[in-house]
Scaffold this motif. Structure first.
Motif, PDB file in Angstrom:
ATOM      1  N   PRO A  79       0.942  -1.172  -0.026  1.00  0.00           N
ATOM      2  CA  PRO A  79      -0.013  -0.157  -0.151  1.00  0.00           C
ATOM      3  C   PRO A  79       0.510   1.059   0.177  1.00  0.00           C
ATOM      4  CG  PRO A  79      -0.799  -1.348   1.747  1.00  0.00           C
ATOM      5  CD  PRO A  79       0.280  -2.516   1.169  1.00  0.00           C
ATOM      6  N   PHE A  80       0.179   2.022  -0.898  1.00  0.00           N
ATOM      7  CA  PHE A  80       0.977   3.227  -0.421  1.00  0.00           C
ATOM      8  C   PHE A  80       0.436   4.196   0.096  1.00  0.00           C
ATOM      9  CE2 PHE A  80       1.117   7.802  -2.685  1.00  0.00           C
ATOM     10  CZ  PHE A  80       3.147   8.053  -2.273  1.00  0.00           C
ATOM     11  N   LEU A  81       1.317   5.094   1.314  1.00  0.00           N
ATOM     12  CA  LEU A  81       0.261   6.319   2.037  1.00  0.00           C
ATOM     13  C   LEU A  81       1.250   7.360   1.260  1.00  0.00           C
ATOM     14  CD1 LEU A  81       3.319   5.692   5.458  1.00  0.00           C
ATOM     15  CD2 LEU A  81       0.581   4.115   4.741  1.00  0.00           C
ATOM     16  N   LEU A  82      -0.481   7.527   1.559  1.00  0.00           N
ATOM     17  CA  LEU A  82      -0.831   9.023   0.892  1.00  0.00           C
ATOM     18  C   LEU A  82       0.085   9.862   1.459  1.00  0.00           C
ATOM     19  CD1 LEU A  82      -4.238   8.686  -0.278  1.00  0.00           C
ATOM     20  CD2 LEU A  82      -2.999   9.210  -1.871  1.00  0.00           C
ATOM     21  N   GLN A  83       0.011  10.278   2.634  1.00  0.00           N
ATOM     22  CA  GLN A  83       0.936  11.391   2.960  1.00  0.00           C
ATOM     23  C   GLN A  83       2.647  11.538   2.166  1.00  0.00           C
ATOM     24  OE1 GLN A  83       1.373  10.210   6.834  1.00  0.00           O
ATOM     25  NE2 GLN A  83       3.334   8.868   7.039  1.00  0.00           N
ATOM     26  N   ASP A  84       2.575  10.555   1.430  1.00  0.00           N
ATOM     27  CA  ASP A  84       4.367  10.290  -0.061  1.00  0.00           C
ATOM     28  C   ASP A  84       4.195  10.870  -0.471  1.00  0.00           C
ATOM     29  OD1 ASP A  84       5.471   9.080   2.924  1.00  0.00           O
ATOM     30  OD2 ASP A  84       5.481   7.423   2.413  1.00  0.00           O
ATOM     31  N   ALA A  85       2.573  11.795  -0.836  1.00  0.00           N
ATOM     32  CA  ALA A  85       2.648  11.928  -2.084  1.00  0.00           C
ATOM     33  C   ALA A  85       3.327  13.083  -2.312  1.00  0.00           C
ATOM     34  CB  ALA A  85       1.287  11.991  -2.726  1.00  0.00           C
ATOM     35  N   ARG A  86       3.623  14.552  -1.433  1.00  0.00           N
ATOM     36  CA  ARG A  86       4.264  15.032  -1.189  1.00  0.00           C
ATOM     37  C   ARG A  86       6.040  14.820  -1.924  1.00  0.00           C
ATOM     38  NH1 ARG A  86       1.823  14.915   3.554  1.00  0.00           N
ATOM     39  NH2 ARG A  86       0.391  16.333   4.283  1.00  0.00           N
ATOM     40  N   GLN A  87       6.059  13.601  -1.714  1.00  0.00           N
ATOM     41  CA  GLN A  87       7.120  14.010  -2.738  1.00  0.00           C
ATOM     42  C   GLN A  87       7.034  12.382  -3.784  1.00  0.00           C
ATOM     43  OE1 GLN A  87      10.175  11.452  -0.101  1.00  0.00           O
ATOM     44  NE2 GLN A  87       9.205  11.630   1.529  1.00  0.00           N
ATOM     45  N   PRO A  88       7.773  14.118  -5.023  1.00  0.00           N
ATOM     46  CA  PRO A  88       6.981  13.629  -6.389  1.00  0.00           C
ATOM     47  C   PRO A  88       7.908  12.097  -6.527  1.00  0.00           C
ATOM     48  CG  PRO A  88       7.438  15.468  -6.682  1.00  0.00           C
ATOM     49  CD  PRO A  88       8.092  15.521  -4.557  1.00  0.00           C
ATOM     50  N   SER A  89       9.299  11.520  -6.839  1.00  0.00           N
ATOM     51  CA  SER A  89      10.076  10.603  -7.056  1.00  0.00           C
ATOM     52  C   SER A  89       8.751   9.253  -6.479  1.00  0.00           C
ATOM     53  CB  SER A  89      11.185  10.263  -6.537  1.00  0.00           C
ATOM     54  OG  SER A  89      11.315  10.581  -4.903  1.00  0.00           O
ATOM     55  N   LYS A  90       8.505   9.288  -4.802  1.00  0.00           N
ATOM     56  CA  LYS A  90       7.498   8.018  -4.163  1.00  0.00           C
ATOM     57  C   LYS A  90       6.492   8.098  -5.303  1.00  0.00           C
ATOM     58  CE  LYS A  90       9.614   7.615   0.073  1.00  0.00           C
ATOM     59  NZ  LYS A  90       9.310   7.433   1.153  1.00  0.00           N
ATOM     60  N   LEU A  91       6.297   9.419  -5.219  1.00  0.00           N
ATOM     61  CA  LEU A  91       4.004   9.140  -6.563  1.00  0.00           C
ATOM     62  C   LEU A  91       4.336   8.286  -7.186  1.00  0.00           C
ATOM     63  CD1 LEU A  91       1.501   9.569  -6.156  1.00  0.00           C
ATOM     64  CD2 LEU A  91       2.223  12.063  -7.129  1.00  0.00           C
ATOM     65  N   GLN A  92       5.789   9.134  -7.996  1.00  0.00           N
ATOM     66  CA  GLN A  92       5.883   8.647  -9.464  1.00  0.00           C
ATOM     67  C   GLN A  92       5.925   6.741  -9.341  1.00  0.00           C
ATOM     68  OE1 GLN A  92       5.396   9.979 -12.423  1.00  0.00           O
ATOM     69  NE2 GLN A  92       4.271  11.526 -11.306  1.00  0.00           N
ATOM     70  N   THR A  93       6.144   6.244  -8.436  1.00  0.00           N
ATOM     71  CA  THR A  93       7.020   4.798  -8.602  1.00  0.00           C
ATOM     72  C   THR A  93       5.732   3.691  -8.106  1.00  0.00           C
ATOM     73  OG1 THR A  93       7.492   4.826  -6.440  1.00  0.00           O
ATOM     74  CG2 THR A  93       9.325   5.436  -7.422  1.00  0.00           C
ATOM     75  N   LYS A  94       4.715   4.792  -8.246  1.00  0.00           N
ATOM     76  CA  LYS A  94       3.889   4.255  -7.812  1.00  0.00           C
ATOM     77  C   LYS A  94       2.558   3.927  -8.368  1.00  0.00           C
ATOM     78  CE  LYS A  94       4.748   2.073  -3.800  1.00  0.00           C
ATOM     79  NZ  LYS A  94       4.787   1.121  -3.332  1.00  0.00           N
ATOM     80  N   ILE A  95       2.677   4.768  -9.769  1.00  0.00           N
ATOM     81  CA  ILE A  95       1.912   4.702 -10.808  1.00  0.00           C
ATOM     82  C   ILE A  95       2.075   3.096 -11.503  1.00  0.00           C
ATOM     83  CG2 ILE A  95       0.930   6.317 -12.827  1.00  0.00           C
ATOM     84  CD1 ILE A  95       1.835   9.240 -11.379  1.00  0.00           C
ATOM     85  N   LEU A  96       0.534   2.278 -11.606  1.00  0.00           N
ATOM     86  CA  LEU A  96       0.567   1.462 -12.694  1.00  0.00           C
ATOM     87  C   LEU A  96       0.413   2.457 -14.400  1.00  0.00           C
ATOM     88  CD1 LEU A  96      -1.184  -0.558 -10.478  1.00  0.00           C
ATOM     89  CD2 LEU A  96       1.419  -0.776 -10.797  1.00  0.00           C
ATOM     90  N   HIS A  97       1.392   1.270 -15.137  1.00  0.00           N
ATOM     91  CA  HIS A  97       0.730   1.797 -16.833  1.00  0.00           C
ATOM     92  C   HIS A  97       0.162   0.580 -17.298  1.00  0.00           C
ATOM     93  CE1 HIS A  97       3.265   5.636 -16.529  1.00  0.00           C
ATOM     94  NE2 HIS A  97       3.907   4.716 -14.994  1.00  0.00           N
ATOM     95  N   HIS A  98      -0.980   0.958 -18.116  1.00  0.00           N
ATOM     96  CA  HIS A  98      -2.047  -0.088 -19.013  1.00  0.00           C
ATOM     97  C   HIS A  98      -1.145   0.112 -20.078  1.00  0.00           C
ATOM     98  CE1 HIS A  98      -5.301  -1.606 -21.247  1.00  0.00           C
ATOM     99  NE2 HIS A  98      -4.855  -2.188 -20.135  1.00  0.00           N
ATOM    100  N   SER A  99      -1.477  -0.662 -20.931  1.00  0.00           N
ATOM    101  CA  SER A  99      -0.634  -0.746 -22.774  1.00  0.00           C
ATOM    102  C   SER A  99      -1.169  -0.045 -23.363  1.00  0.00           C
ATOM    103  CB  SER A  99      -1.026  -2.549 -22.871  1.00  0.00           C
ATOM    104  OG  SER A  99      -2.374  -2.926 -22.887  1.00  0.00           O
ATOM    105  N   SER A 100      -2.743   0.174 -22.696  1.00  0.00           N
ATOM    106  CA  SER A 100      -3.591   1.368 -23.304  1.00  0.00           C
ATOM    107  C   SER A 100      -2.445   2.859 -23.566  1.00  0.00           C
ATOM    108  CB  SER A 100      -4.903   1.286 -23.176  1.00  0.00           C
ATOM    109  OG  SER A 100      -4.275   2.186 -21.611  1.00  0.00           O
ATOM    110  N   GLY A 101      -1.749   2.942 -22.479  1.00  0.00           N
ATOM    111  CA  GLY A 101      -1.381   4.425 -21.889  1.00  0.00           C
ATOM    112  C   GLY A 101      -2.330   4.700 -21.208  1.00  0.00           C
ATOM    113  N   LEU A 102      -3.334   4.329 -20.477  1.00  0.00           N
ATOM    114  CA  LEU A 102      -4.205   5.304 -19.470  1.00  0.00           C
ATOM    115  C   LEU A 102      -2.910   4.761 -17.953  1.00  0.00           C
ATOM    116  CD1 LEU A 102      -6.215   5.642 -17.790  1.00  0.00           C
ATOM    117  CD2 LEU A 102      -7.161   3.029 -18.070  1.00  0.00           C
ATOM    118  N   LYS A 103      -3.030   5.539 -17.002  1.00  0.00           N
ATOM    119  CA  LYS A 103      -2.173   5.374 -16.189  1.00  0.00           C
ATOM    120  C   LYS A 103      -2.930   5.070 -14.613  1.00  0.00           C
ATOM    121  CE  LYS A 103       0.151   8.794 -15.919  1.00  0.00           C
ATOM    122  NZ  LYS A 103       1.373  10.734 -16.408  1.00  0.00           N
TER     123      LYS A 103
END
Length: 350
Positions: free
Chosen positions: A187-211
């Motif tokens: 699970p991703f702690l939303l309080q860590d969303a203040r750190q863009p580098s951490k947030l980007q590592t938790k984004i999943l990418h679908h083959s269509s381009g949807l995140k």
């Protein structure tokens, strides 16, 4: 200016404890021992919010709520029900009469403070402009809302158009399962969303381009979201020029109260059935409370061919069958409207 809260509660010990807690949070409090005194104080005092018990001597809380909502000077005042009544029929009646929120006793103090904060202070001012645009999706059945978010997202993705779906149900991986991609294991702690580098590592990418952002955890008990969690997330996502779908739980209503002023559109996703339509009334009450324009609220209904037409007062943007995909004509109609939103940043329901 200090905000004033009226506590309508006949149990003196409960009322005093509530007053001590709220005063510690910086609010001023007044207490009424019964409904009639509460009505008089509501009409003569300058109030920001009312906490209302249901089991009162004389007129019960439902009668007091009805009278408050029928008073032209008080009908928009936030009213939070605090009651030991936990039947769904009681909650539905309170919602129909115009309650802003309903909290069952015993409750967590943090939950009450979150509800009060949400009712009194939206996340951002409605006029605040950001490069990104957001759409809220909310409804009584999580799987149905997720299917609309996923299929609309898939239909909207194209070169030059960035779309992110954010699942704000704590610990949920429903959207990843519908997309057929492996969910995040931690699970991703939303309080860590203040750190863009951490947030980007938790984004999943679908083959269509949807995140996709899912398996999220807020700072409150049970992973529920706090205002600060939403602030961090929206700041990170809406600083980019993209369309963001926020899939919210219908209860508790705090996230909706905080995000609605930000959103270009709120979509209420539900079945075309009286019971499920009634369950969305809390969301409509809250949107009205924050004076969200009607042109920024629309329904997406699931309906079978033999079902009756929806109530004429609803702004229905799309009516979908129980099974559909991104190519369905009704969903394409929704996508056309969302594309217009993405291009010019405004929303109108024709």
């Amino acid at each position: 200016m200090t905000q004033r809260i009226l506590i309508i509660e006949d149990d003196r010990a409960v009322a005093r404890l509530l007053a001590l807690i709220l005063e510690r949070e910086g609010y001023q409090t007044l207490n009424a021992p019964n409904g009639l005194v509460g009505l008089k104080m509501a009409r003569t005092e300058s109030l920001s919010l009312i906490l209302l018990d249901l089991m009162l001597p004389g007129f019960d809380g439902f009668e007091i709520l009805s009278r408050l909502r029928n008073d032209p000077q008080l009908h928009k005042l936030p009213i939070i029900i605090l009651s030991a009544k936990d039947k769904s029929s009681d909650k539905e009646l309170a919602s129909e009469l115009g309650a802003t929120a309903y909290l069952v006793k015993p409750y967590q103090i943090n939950d009450l403070i979150e509800l009060i904060d949400a009712a009194l202070a939206p996340l951002v001012a409605p006029e605040e402009k950001r490069p990104g645009a957001s759409v809220i999706l909310v409804g009584p059945r999580a799987a149905e809302v997720a299917s609309v978010a996923v299929q609309a997202g898939l239909a909207l993705v194209q070169p030059g158009t960035e779309v992110t779906v954010v699942d704000l149900h704590p610990y949920s991986i429903e959207h990843a399962l519908q997309l057929g991609i492996a969910p995040t294991t931690q699970p991703f702690l939303l309080q860590d969303a203040r750190q863009p580098s951490k947030l980007q590592t938790k984004i999943l990418h679908h083959s269509s381009g949807l995140k996709l952002l899912n398996n999220l955890v807020g700072s409150n008990a049970g992973g529920q979201l706090r205002k600060s969690d939403l602030q961090a997330l929206t700041t990170a996502l809406l600083e980019r020029e993209q369309l963001v779908f926020f899939d919210l739980p219908l209860q508790p209503p705090t996230s909706l109260a905080q995000l609605a002023p930000l959103a270009a559109l709120t979509l209420i996703v539900t079945e075309n059935q009286p019971a499920t339509l009634a369950a969305t009334r809390t969301a409509l009450n809250l949107l009205e409370q924050f004076q969200i324009p009607e042109k920024k609220i629309a329904f997406v209904l699931f309906s079978k061919e033999e079902e009756s037409a929806p109530p004429p007062e609803l702004s229905v943007l799309a009516t979908l069958p129980p099974q559909f995909d991104a190519t369905h004509p009704a969903l394409q109609k929704l996508v056309v409207r969302l594309m217009a939103l993405l291009k010019n940043g405004t929303w109108q329901i024709d």
